[in-house]
Scaffold this active site. Structure first.
Site, PDB file in Angstrom:
ATOM      1  N   TYR A   1      36.422  41.426  26.059  1.00 33.16           N
ATOM      2  CA  TYR A   1      36.773  41.302  26.720  1.00 33.16           C
ATOM      3  C   TYR A   1      37.117  39.844  27.411  1.00 33.16           C
ATOM      4  CZ  TYR A   1      38.850  41.846  31.596  1.00 33.16           C
ATOM      5  OH  TYR A   1      38.979  41.524  32.958  1.00 33.16           O
TER       6      TYR A   1
ATOM      7  N   LYS B   1      40.185  37.426  28.055  1.00 26.49           N
ATOM      8  CA  LYS B   1      40.822  36.591  29.014  1.00 26.49           C
ATOM      9  C   LYS B   1      40.688  35.007  29.062  1.00 26.49           C
ATOM     10  CE  LYS B   1      42.327  39.859  31.277  1.00 26.49           C
ATOM     11  NZ  LYS B   1      43.503  40.096  31.774  1.00 26.49           N
TER      12      LYS B   1
ATOM     13  N   PRO C   1      40.934  36.871  39.249  1.00 27.62           N
ATOM     14  CA  PRO C   1      39.803  38.024  40.397  1.00 27.62           C
ATOM     15  C   PRO C   1      39.006  37.840  39.830  1.00 27.62           C
ATOM     16  CG  PRO C   1      42.072  39.176  39.891  1.00 27.62           C
ATOM     17  CD  PRO C   1      41.812  37.775  38.836  1.00 27.62           C
TER      18      PRO C   1
ATOM     19  N   GLU D   1      41.315  50.772  38.746  1.00 35.83           N
ATOM     20  CA  GLU D   1      40.873  51.770  37.662  1.00 35.83           C
ATOM     21  C   GLU D   1      40.292  50.895  37.030  1.00 35.83           C
ATOM     22  OE1 GLU D   1      44.083  53.802  36.221  1.00 35.83           O
ATOM     23  OE2 GLU D   1      44.971  55.188  38.008  1.00 35.83           O
TER      24      GLU D   1
END
Length: 250
Positions: free
Chosen positions: A151, A155, A181, A187
């Site tokens: 992940y 990013k 952020p 979710e």
């Protein structure tokens, strides 16, 4: 006709909040998502203020992206704002225990989806010599945290792509802004933990996380800046979060 904003992943969370905020700003909205029922529900809510075009497709599919965004009706083609919001985290395991299916889902959505959509939309902005692209990154694209491996890597890719896009769009007066952020209660954690509501709920216990509306306000703020001003990169955190792993909890 008002200005047109295209928002991917607009069925919930940050994407839906941005769509609602931009409807208040007078934008016509192209909203996309995979879940037809939720997208139609969002479109009904938005249509009280704005002209809305809902498009059901998966950003992971270049064929679907080209079919839906490459064949827009004439009165929807001149997109002024692109919000590359569609993205997710799946799993939180060390690399040696990770799920290849989760990895591919994150890579295909967070990186390839952004590329596929941008590839279709950017040529029009460049030809018209106007536009603003928002890429939704993450504090995970600035740092790396335990078990965040793939992940975080996706990013970091968004961070790099955003900087490249800013340089490449510069001669054409097309602005590019990345918003990164920290913890936002959406979710996100439910998806990361594959629907385990208890695990997801524990992520936000003991502090006040950001809300989707906070990110939407940043998008609106950037869009209302003078033409000569561009915020290239925004890192926004809850007051109780200093970095990707340090929180002040009750």
């Amino acid at each position: 006709m008002g200005k047109i904003a295209l928002i991917t992943g607009a069925t919930s969370g940050i994407g839906r909040a941005i769509a609602l905020r931009l409807s208040e700003e007078g934008y016509d909205l192209i909203v996309t998502g995979r879940r037809a029922e939720k997208l139609e529900q969002a479109a009904r809510e938005l249509s009280a203020r704005s002209r809305v075009l809902p498009l059901v497709f998966d950003v992971r599919s270049p064929e679907q992206v080209r079919e839906c965004l490459g064949n827009l009706p004439e009165d929807w083609k001149d997109i002024d704002v692109l919000v590359n919001n569609a993205g997710l985290a799946a799993g939180l395991e060390p690399l040696q225990e990770g799920s290849i299916e989760d990895w591919e889902r994150m890579i295909d959505t967070n990186i390839k989806g952004l590329l596929y959509v941008s590839r279709v939309v950017l040529p029009g902005m460049i030809a018209r010599r106007r536009g603003h692209v928002f890429n939704l990154g993450s504090i995970a694209g600035k740092e790396t945290y335990l078990n965040g491996n793939v992940y975080c890597a996706t990013k970091h890719a968004v961070d790099s792509l955003s900087r490249s896009m800013r340089m490449e769009c510069l001669p054409y007066q097309v602005k590019v802004t990345q918003i990164c952020p920290g913890a936002v209660e959406t979710e996100f954690s439910i998806v990361r933990f594959h629907g385990d509501l208890e695990k997801a709920g524990n992520v936000y216990k003991g502090f006040t996380p950001l809300k989707g509306e906070d990110i939407a306000d940043l998008v609106a703020y950037c869009l209302n800046l003078p033409a000569h001003v561009c915020l290239n990169d925004i890192v926004v955190m809850p007051a109780a979060q200093a970095n990707s792993g340090l929180f002040c909890k009750e």
